[in-house]
Design a protein around this motif. Structure first.
Motif, PDB file in Angstrom:
ATOM      1  N   HIS A  34     -28.769  64.150 -10.098  1.00 26.83           N
ATOM      2  CA  HIS A  34     -28.468  63.758  -8.725  1.00 26.83           C
ATOM      3  C   HIS A  34     -29.706  63.707  -7.839  1.00 26.83           C
ATOM      4  O   HIS A  34     -29.682  63.090  -6.776  1.00 26.83           O
ATOM      5  CB  HIS A  34     -27.446  64.723  -8.102  1.00 26.83           C
ATOM      6  N   ILE A  35     -30.801  64.345  -8.265  1.00 27.46           N
ATOM      7  CA  ILE A  35     -32.024  64.314  -7.467  1.00 27.46           C
ATOM      8  C   ILE A  35     -32.483  62.873  -7.251  1.00 27.46           C
ATOM      9  O   ILE A  35     -33.067  62.537  -6.211  1.00 27.46           O
ATOM     10  CB  ILE A  35     -33.147  65.159  -8.121  1.00 27.46           C
ATOM     11  N   TYR A  36     -32.197  61.997  -8.213  1.00 29.62           N
ATOM     12  CA  TYR A  36     -32.593  60.592  -8.074  1.00 29.62           C
ATOM     13  C   TYR A  36     -31.800  59.902  -6.956  1.00 29.62           C
ATOM     14  O   TYR A  36     -32.366  59.144  -6.159  1.00 29.62           O
ATOM     15  CB  TYR A  36     -32.411  59.856  -9.401  1.00 29.62           C
ATOM     16  N   GLY A  37     -30.507  60.158  -6.890  1.00 26.97           N
ATOM     17  CA  GLY A  37     -29.705  59.588  -5.822  1.00 26.97           C
ATOM     18  C   GLY A  37     -30.106  60.140  -4.466  1.00 26.97           C
ATOM     19  O   GLY A  37     -30.161  59.403  -3.473  1.00 26.97           O
ATOM     20  N   MET A  38     -30.385  61.430  -4.409  1.00 31.47           N
ATOM     21  CA  MET A  38     -30.805  62.050  -3.158  1.00 31.47           C
ATOM     22  C   MET A  38     -32.086  61.405  -2.636  1.00 31.47           C
ATOM     23  O   MET A  38     -32.206  61.069  -1.453  1.00 31.47           O
ATOM     24  CB  MET A  38     -31.012  63.550  -3.376  1.00 31.47           C
ATOM     25  N   CYS A  39     -33.043  61.225  -3.544  1.00 31.89           N
ATOM     26  CA  CYS A  39     -34.326  60.652  -3.145  1.00 31.89           C
ATOM     27  C   CYS A  39     -34.203  59.164  -2.843  1.00 31.89           C
ATOM     28  O   CYS A  39     -34.825  58.669  -1.892  1.00 31.89           O
ATOM     29  CB  CYS A  39     -35.375  60.905  -4.220  1.00 31.89           C
ATOM     30  N   ASN A  40     -33.388  58.429  -3.618  1.00 35.98           N
ATOM     31  CA  ASN A  40     -33.137  57.021  -3.304  1.00 35.98           C
ATOM     32  C   ASN A  40     -32.646  56.872  -1.874  1.00 35.98           C
ATOM     33  O   ASN A  40     -33.119  56.025  -1.114  1.00 35.98           O
ATOM     34  CB  ASN A  40     -32.080  56.431  -4.244  1.00 35.98           C
ATOM     35  N   GLY A  41     -31.652  57.686  -1.510  1.00 35.03           N
ATOM     36  CA  GLY A  41     -31.071  57.584  -0.177  1.00 35.03           C
ATOM     37  C   GLY A  41     -32.075  57.837   0.923  1.00 35.03           C
ATOM     38  O   GLY A  41     -32.129  57.113   1.927  1.00 35.03           O
ATOM     39  N   LEU A  42     -32.903  58.853   0.757  1.00 33.94           N
ATOM     40  CA  LEU A  42     -33.895  59.185   1.777  1.00 33.94           C
ATOM     41  C   LEU A  42     -34.985  58.118   1.872  1.00 33.94           C
ATOM     42  O   LEU A  42     -35.395  57.730   2.973  1.00 33.94           O
ATOM     43  CB  LEU A  42     -34.516  60.549   1.468  1.00 33.94           C
ATOM     44  N   VAL A  43     -35.453  57.627   0.720  1.00 38.53           N
ATOM     45  CA  VAL A  43     -36.496  56.591   0.722  1.00 38.53           C
ATOM     46  C   VAL A  43     -35.978  55.306   1.356  1.00 38.53           C
ATOM     47  O   VAL A  43     -36.679  54.650   2.146  1.00 38.53           O
ATOM     48  CB  VAL A  43     -37.012  56.348  -0.716  1.00 38.53           C
ATOM     49  N   GLU A  44     -34.743  54.918   1.032  1.00 44.68           N
ATOM     50  CA  GLU A  44     -34.159  53.717   1.623  1.00 44.68           C
ATOM     51  C   GLU A  44     -34.028  53.846   3.140  1.00 44.68           C
ATOM     52  O   GLU A  44     -34.063  52.838   3.860  1.00 44.68           O
ATOM     53  CB  GLU A  44     -32.789  53.441   1.004  1.00 44.68           C
ATOM     54  N   ALA A  45     -33.902  55.072   3.626  1.00 46.06           N
ATOM     55  CA  ALA A  45     -33.796  55.310   5.070  1.00 46.06           C
ATOM     56  C   ALA A  45     -35.169  55.463   5.731  1.00 46.06           C
ATOM     57  O   ALA A  45     -35.247  55.768   6.922  1.00 46.06           O
ATOM     58  CB  ALA A  45     -32.942  56.544   5.340  1.00 46.06           C
ATOM     59  N   GLY A  46     -36.242  55.269   4.956  1.00 49.58           N
ATOM     60  CA  GLY A  46     -37.584  55.261   5.541  1.00 49.58           C
ATOM     61  C   GLY A  46     -38.427  56.478   5.271  1.00 49.58           C
ATOM     62  O   GLY A  46     -39.598  56.526   5.665  1.00 49.58           O
ATOM     63  N   ALA A  47     -37.868  57.496   4.601  1.00 53.45           N
ATOM     64  CA  ALA A  47     -38.648  58.700   4.309  1.00 53.45           C
ATOM     65  C   ALA A  47     -39.722  58.398   3.263  1.00 53.45           C
ATOM     66  O   ALA A  47     -39.565  57.511   2.426  1.00 53.45           O
ATOM     67  CB  ALA A  47     -37.732  59.812   3.817  1.00 53.45           C
ATOM     68  N   THR A  48     -40.794  59.150   3.305  1.00 59.66           N
ATOM     69  CA  THR A  48     -41.899  59.007   2.358  1.00 59.66           C
ATOM     70  C   THR A  48     -41.872  60.174   1.384  1.00 59.66           C
ATOM     71  O   THR A  48     -42.023  61.334   1.793  1.00 59.66           O
ATOM     72  CB  THR A  48     -43.250  58.986   3.091  1.00 59.66           C
ATOM     73  N   LEU A  49     -41.662  59.874   0.115  1.00 53.93           N
ATOM     74  CA  LEU A  49     -41.617  60.913  -0.916  1.00 53.93           C
ATOM     75  C   LEU A  49     -43.046  61.208  -1.363  1.00 53.93           C
ATOM     76  O   LEU A  49     -43.671  60.412  -2.063  1.00 53.93           O
ATOM     77  CB  LEU A  49     -40.763  60.430  -2.094  1.00 53.93           C
ATOM     78  N   LYS A  50     -43.567  62.357  -0.951  1.00 57.55           N
ATOM     79  CA  LYS A  50     -44.980  62.680  -1.200  1.00 57.55           C
ATOM     80  C   LYS A  50     -45.188  63.456  -2.492  1.00 57.55           C
ATOM     81  O   LYS A  50     -46.059  63.126  -3.293  1.00 57.55           O
ATOM     82  CB  LYS A  50     -45.541  63.471  -0.019  1.00 57.55           C
TER      83      LYS A  50
END
Length: 363
Positions: A34-50
């Motif tokens: 589920h970590i992939y879905g969590m990160c997909n959602g945040l990145v699509e909303a403009g967050a930067t995964l560092k």
């Protein structure tokens, strides 16, 4: 649609609410897909995964393939000491999610965990204390509502008054077991928490949300291992009945008995009864008709309506969460709601009647 619910990671259209680099976050503890879905959602909303961190280098390597711009961290401390990181998303083994969250919040960062967020009441109480002390957020990825467009749309219908006041919610959350691909912790109750605590958490959260409950009582619950005696600590079936503080009622069933012939990992459905209409959500498949989900059926004074909402609604939770973290608001989900859903799934699991595999007699 994937046949593997553990690695179900929806992707939507990018809908950024912040500029690139304005909201930086990290991923840690990649035990659940589920970590992939969590990160997909945040990145699509403009967050930067560092950053990404996990003690298993193979999991990190796989994660980097999905998110090529992410930087592997040498340690969790490297993430927690980075002042640019606003939030840490984690999908640890369920029994370890609370400890990770406490570390994150004490480091001055918000925490976003996969469900279930806790496996014991003690963990819940500790997390509440740290939230109170730090002012940080302990948010939960209740994906079966937050990352399903049909479920989001149903919420919008209810808010618009389409079915009047919600008086009953029935949820079905069958999952495919795929036992051979599951990690060892999946079969150890101390680590996964039990079926009502784990996948039951989705169902209870949806009830609270759709029915507008601040609190509820678990009237009855039961669990069983009907067909997986080689995994004696696995609950392969569970159900529960609740009543909300506003009088609305709930019944839900969760299980690991998805037939091999189903085109997806589970025929998840939600039925919502209101004083002026009804809603059915067929989340992942329209059985024997279409191998896609997000079908919403509405019946009210205007007649019968079918909405197929894939690609039309989006996933507003993630953008709302980012803005909540920046503005210290609670638009995406209140802390009280996240914790109440967690508390009730723990209570349902704790008081569940255990049904015998063969004789269907309670022990």
């Amino acid at each position: 649609m994937s046949k593997d619910g553990m690695n179900y990671a929806p992707k939507g259209k990018p809908n950024p609410v912040v500029e690139k680099g304005e909201f930086q976050f990290a991923a840690a503890c990649l035990d659940h897909g589920h970590i992939y879905g969590m990160c997909n959602g945040l990145v699509e909303a403009g967050a930067t995964l560092k950053w990404v961190y996990d003690s298993d280098s193979e999991k990190v390597a796989q994660f980097v393939k999905a998110f090529p711009e992410v930087i592997p961290a040498e340690s969790l401390e490297e993430i927690l000491s980075d002042p640019d990181i606003k939030l840490v998303a984690g999908a640890a083994i369920p029994s370890k999610r609370s400890d990770l969250g406490i570390q994150v919040m004490k480091a001055g960062k918000d925490y976003f965990t996969d469900k279930t967020p806790f496996t014991s009441m003690k963990q819940l109480e500790e997390a509440k204390e740290v939230v109170e002390q730090t002012g940080q957020k302990y948010m939960v990825y209740y994906s079966e509502r937050l990352h399903v467009e049909g479920a989001v749309f149903a919420g919008e219908l209810i808010e618009s008054g389409a079915i009047g006041r919600v008086i009953q919610v029935t949820g079905f959350g069958p999952h495919r077991l795929n036992a051979a691909s599951r990690p060892d912790w999946f079969f150890k109750k101390e680590q996964y928490g039990g079926i009502l605590c784990d996948i039951g958490s989705h169902q209870i959260e949806q009830f609270l949300f759709y029915a507008g409950c601040q609190d509820a009582k678990v009237l009855h619950s039961k669990i069983a291992n009907y067909h997986n005696s080689e995994y004696p600590e696995l609950d392969d079936y569970g159900d529960a009945t609740l009543v909300g503080d506003n009088g609305a009622t709930n019944y839900f069933r969760v299980d690991w008995f998805t037939p091999d012939g189903l085109s997806t990992w589970g025929d998840g459905r939600t039925f919502i009864i209101g004083t002026e209409g009804t809603i059915e959500i067929r989340k992942y498949v329209d059985l024997a008709r279409e191998q896609n989900g997000n079908h919403v059926y509405l019946v009210n004074k205007d007649g019968e309506q079918h909405f197929h909402v894939s690609g039309k609604v989006g996933y507003p939770f993630f953008g709302q969460l980012i803005l909540d973290c920046l503005n210290r608001t609670e638009s995406a989900m209140t802390q009280a709601h996240a914790f109440k859903a967690a508390e009730l799934c723990l209570r349902a699991q704790e008081q569940a009647v255990v049904v015998s595999e063969h004789k269907a007699q309670v022990k």
